[in-house]
Scaffold this motif. Structure first.
Motif, PDB file in Angstrom:
ATOM      1  N   THR A 138      -2.414   7.479  -4.240  1.00 16.36           N
ATOM      2  CA  THR A 138      -2.539   6.541  -3.125  1.00 16.36           C
ATOM      3  C   THR A 138      -3.273   5.291  -3.613  1.00 16.36           C
ATOM      4  O   THR A 138      -4.238   5.397  -4.378  1.00 16.36           O
ATOM      5  CB  THR A 138      -3.338   7.198  -1.982  1.00 16.36           C
ATOM      6  OG1 THR A 138      -2.619   8.363  -1.571  1.00 16.36           O
ATOM      7  CG2 THR A 138      -3.501   6.259  -0.799  1.00 16.36           C
ATOM      8  N   GLN A 154      -7.703  12.152  -6.441  1.00 18.79           N
ATOM      9  CA  GLN A 154      -6.294  12.447  -6.739  1.00 18.79           C
ATOM     10  C   GLN A 154      -6.012  12.442  -8.245  1.00 18.79           C
ATOM     11  O   GLN A 154      -5.086  13.103  -8.710  1.00 18.79           O
ATOM     12  CB  GLN A 154      -5.395  11.410  -6.062  1.00 18.79           C
ATOM     13  CG  GLN A 154      -5.311  11.600  -4.559  1.00 18.79           C
ATOM     14  CD  GLN A 154      -4.450  10.517  -3.931  1.00 18.79           C
ATOM     15  OE1 GLN A 154      -4.098   9.524  -4.571  1.00 18.79           O
ATOM     16  NE2 GLN A 154      -4.122  10.717  -2.669  1.00 18.79           N
ATOM     17  N   ASP A 168      -8.327   6.725  -4.099  1.00 23.19           N
ATOM     18  CA  ASP A 168      -9.046   7.998  -4.008  1.00 23.19           C
ATOM     19  C   ASP A 168      -9.081   8.645  -5.393  1.00 23.19           C
ATOM     20  O   ASP A 168      -8.097   9.248  -5.829  1.00 23.19           O
ATOM     21  CB  ASP A 168      -8.311   8.894  -3.006  1.00 23.19           C
ATOM     22  CG  ASP A 168      -8.954  10.278  -2.906  1.00 23.19           C
ATOM     23  OD1 ASP A 168     -10.033  10.485  -3.499  1.00 23.19           O
ATOM     24  OD2 ASP A 168      -8.353  11.134  -2.233  1.00 23.19           O
ATOM     25  N   GLU A 209       0.866  -1.176   0.000  1.00 25.54           N
ATOM     26  CA  GLU A 209       0.000   0.000   0.000  1.00 25.54           C
ATOM     27  C   GLU A 209       0.901   1.222   0.000  1.00 25.54           C
ATOM     28  O   GLU A 209       1.816   1.323   0.822  1.00 25.54           O
ATOM     29  CB  GLU A 209      -0.881  -0.004   1.249  1.00 25.54           C
ATOM     30  CG  GLU A 209      -1.605  -1.323   1.402  1.00 25.54           C
ATOM     31  CD  GLU A 209      -3.055  -1.180   1.790  1.00 25.54           C
ATOM     32  OE1 GLU A 209      -3.401  -0.125   2.362  1.00 25.54           O
ATOM     33  OE2 GLU A 209      -3.827  -2.103   1.506  1.00 25.54           O
ATOM     34  N   VAL A 210       0.649   2.100  -0.926  1.00 24.40           N
ATOM     35  CA  VAL A 210       1.514   3.281  -1.043  1.00 24.40           C
ATOM     36  C   VAL A 210       0.661   4.546  -1.003  1.00 24.40           C
ATOM     37  O   VAL A 210      -0.499   4.544  -1.420  1.00 24.40           O
ATOM     38  CB  VAL A 210       2.350   3.243  -2.346  1.00 24.40           C
ATOM     39  CG1 VAL A 210       3.320   2.069  -2.318  1.00 24.40           C
ATOM     40  CG2 VAL A 210       1.457   3.174  -3.577  1.00 24.40           C
ATOM     41  N   GLY A 211       1.263   5.616  -0.491  1.00 24.70           N
ATOM     42  CA  GLY A 211       0.583   6.903  -0.449  1.00 24.70           C
ATOM     43  C   GLY A 211       1.090   7.799  -1.558  1.00 24.70           C
ATOM     44  O   GLY A 211       2.259   7.679  -1.964  1.00 24.70           O
ATOM     45  N   SER A 212       0.251   8.660  -2.053  1.00 28.97           N
ATOM     46  CA  SER A 212       0.651   9.577  -3.116  1.00 28.97           C
ATOM     47  C   SER A 212       1.908  10.345  -2.699  1.00 28.97           C
ATOM     48  O   SER A 212       1.954  10.924  -1.610  1.00 28.97           O
ATOM     49  CB  SER A 212      -0.495  10.559  -3.375  1.00 28.97           C
ATOM     50  OG  SER A 212      -0.044  11.596  -4.191  1.00 28.97           O
ATOM     51  N   THR A 219      -3.079   0.562  -3.913  1.00 25.22           N
ATOM     52  CA  THR A 219      -2.448  -0.727  -3.685  1.00 25.22           C
ATOM     53  C   THR A 219      -1.786  -1.184  -4.985  1.00 25.22           C
ATOM     54  O   THR A 219      -2.381  -1.100  -6.061  1.00 25.22           O
ATOM     55  CB  THR A 219      -3.501  -1.765  -3.272  1.00 25.22           C
ATOM     56  OG1 THR A 219      -4.229  -1.230  -2.166  1.00 25.22           O
ATOM     57  CG2 THR A 219      -2.862  -3.076  -2.871  1.00 25.22           C
ATOM     58  N   CYS A 263       8.615   4.758  -3.713  1.00 23.69           N
ATOM     59  CA  CYS A 263       8.245   3.338  -3.654  1.00 23.69           C
ATOM     60  C   CYS A 263       9.143   2.480  -4.538  1.00 23.69           C
ATOM     61  O   CYS A 263       8.911   1.293  -4.708  1.00 23.69           O
ATOM     62  CB  CYS A 263       6.778   3.159  -4.031  1.00 23.69           C
ATOM     63  SG  CYS A 263       6.420   3.583  -5.733  1.00 23.69           S
ATOM     64  N   ASP A 301       4.822   8.968  -2.059  1.00 21.96           N
ATOM     65  CA  ASP A 301       5.783   8.105  -1.356  1.00 21.96           C
ATOM     66  C   ASP A 301       6.853   7.603  -2.337  1.00 21.96           C
ATOM     67  O   ASP A 301       6.537   7.210  -3.460  1.00 21.96           O
ATOM     68  CB  ASP A 301       5.103   6.833  -0.805  1.00 21.96           C
ATOM     69  CG  ASP A 301       4.207   7.127   0.384  1.00 21.96           C
ATOM     70  OD1 ASP A 301       4.177   8.292   0.830  1.00 21.96           O
ATOM     71  OD2 ASP A 301       3.539   6.175   0.849  1.00 21.96           O
TER      72      ASP A 301
END
Lengths: 366, 128
Positions: B75, B112, B109, B51-54, B77, B58, B56
């Motif tokens: 954001t 975004q 989301d 799971e990553v956030g906008s 998966t 990665c 981040d």
């Protein structure tokens, strides 16, 4: 970027060849033209051409030129017995720390030339002038000379084609020897681990020679390939693999220190002799990781839980196709250690820091 | 002049996004980014189900001279990663919008997505 960025005589050529220009020690120089890999392989397999005119050329002459150089540098210029012979050496401070590495060329009795790094130019010139006060010598910088490095197994044939009248002399030229022809000096030296030449000549002639060599199929190469090539060859880069805080003995450069004769009082000798007697606590080694990643300058080196050093230069070797590097580590490091890459520790093999020479991967590297 | 396909969306950190048939977004780096980096020799990607956030970091792409973080553009998966890059990182250089894609992500989301740039806005960004 400052407005005072310096341009070499080849600047226009770099732009015309679409060089990706970067600042290096205040000079605008190409990082690459087509690509680092392609340029790297061209030097290992064919021939490549580098503009290294940013390097500082200084002539040292006068009745005490030899006496001065015996004092100034750690290697012994008395090894230079025939005109044209060159010597790699370090210039040390009183504490035995490396101020710079350089090549000394012997042209005639009391007529020498040194080539020092661009990044250290200001402090080198100041240091040399200060140290020369007690000697009857002339120190003259030669900013009007450009410096081209033509490197690779086919360097000789390319150069002979451009200097027909000198071709016999060029073929006969031995490694670490130079010949002079009017304003031009051709030295069989380099920073790639391949055969090749470093050519010092007036700016206008340098542009003509550059264009002719490129026209003849030599690959123009930027600083990126210069770095991967010198690292594969195990050649130190000043400011990265060594600096004033370390001695030649801690930098894999003990072989460049000349202890004989015992009464030659070169700068730093006393401190260096004491270090030699006590034994050094750290050493410069080569590292290879047998996994696809890239080693970078500054990565930490571990033995068990203990940090034992740092990668001083690292890259992904285009020839070996593995991450390689040089690292300064404590004395106890033997055959294996670990390098921390983004929080993970990867096993690294400790090797002699000479990975590739004359196109060949050295024994024990893969 | 770099290649900027009209039908993709872009970030200011030089990633592109393409909507897939299954509703997930495929992510890669732009032609501009790959040409600035030079030949890539190593790629580190997130793992499927991460799971990553906008914004981040990665992943990482590395050329001989430089390492550059890859940022999650939205954001969500991770639903797929391009395993071919492990052995052939230079696919990113040769085909950054095709075989050189990096990973796919399901958006958590949708709002975004409206903040991403279109090709025109991205062209203006890299022209500066």
């Amino acid at each position: 970027m400052t407005s005072a960025a310096k341009h070499t005589p080849l600047y226009q050529q770099h732009l015309e060849l679409n060089g990706q220009m970067v600042d290096f020690a205040g000079w605008q120089l190409p990082a690459r033209y087509q690509g680092v890999m392609e340029e790297h392989h061209a030097v290992r397999r064919q021939a490549g051409l580098f503009d290294v005119s940013h390097m500082t050329i200084v002539d040292i002459s006068g009745p005490q030129a030899a006496a001065f150089l015996r004092r100034l540098v750690a290697n012994n210029i008395d090894k230079l017995t025939t005109p044209g012979k060159a010597l790699y050496t370090c210039m040390l401070n009183e504490q035995g720390g490396i101020l710079d590495d350089l090549i000394v060329y012997f042209f005639a009795e009391n007529d020498y030339r040194i080539v020092v790094n661009a990044a250290t130019r200001d402090q080198d010139i100041e240091w040399i002038n200060r140290q020369s006060a007690a000697f009857d010598v002339q120190i003259s910088e030669r900013p009007e000379l450009a410096l081209l490095a033509l490197q690779g197994p086919r360097a000789e044939e390319h150069l002979c084609r451009q200097r027909d009248s000198l071709s016999e002399a060029i073929r006969m030229l031995k490694p670490f020897n130079a010949l002079r022809d009017a304003d031009t000096t051709i030295a069989r030296t380099g920073y790639t681990g391949e055969d090749g030449f470093e050519i010092m000549l007036p700016a206008d002639q340098a542009v003509t020679l550059w264009q002719a060599l490129v026209q003849d199929g030599v690959t123009p190469c930027g600083l990126g390939a210069r770095d991967t090539l010198r690292l594969e060859a195990g050649m130190c880069l000043y400011g990265q693999d060594m600096d004033a805080s370390v001695s030649p003995l801690e930098s894999g450069l003990g072989w460049t220190v000349s202890w004989d004769p015992e009464d030659r009082d070169f700068i730093g000798r006393t401190a260096l002799a004491a270090q030699k007697q006590q034994g050094t606590t750290q050493k410069l080694v080569g590292l290879v990781i047998d996994k696809r990643t890239v080693m970078r300058t500054g990565y930490k080196v571990f033995l068990g839980d203990q940090q034992v050093g740092e990668v001083t230069s690292g890259t992904f070797s285009p020839t070996i196709e593995k991450p390689i590097g040089m690292a300064r580590v404590s004395r106890e490091v033997q055959d294996q250690c670990e390098v921390e890459i983004r929080g993970k520790r990867l096993a690294a093999r400790v090797v002699r820091p000479m990975f590739v020479r004359k196109g060949q991967i050295q024994d024990g590297i893969v | 002049m770099s290649d900027i396909p009209k039908d993709l969306r872009y970030t200011d950190s030089h990633e592109w996004l393409e909507l897939q048939d299954d509703g997930n977004w495929r992510v890669g780096i732009t032609d501009h980014a790959q040409s600035q980096l030079g030949e890539l020799v190593f790629v580190e990607l997130p793992e499927v189900e991460d799971e990553v956030g906008s914004g981040d970091a990665c992943g990482v792409v590395e050329s001989v001279k430089a390492a550059s973080d890859i940022y999650a553009p939205i954001t969500g998966t991770i639903t797929a990663v391009n395993d071919n890059l492990e052995d052939e990182p230079d696919l990113i250089n040769s085909d950054c919008y095709g075989d050189g894609w990096l990973f796919e992500i399901s958006a958590a989301d949708d709002a975004q997505l409206a903040e991403l740039m279109d090709a025109e806005a991205y062209s203006d960004l890299v022209a500066d």
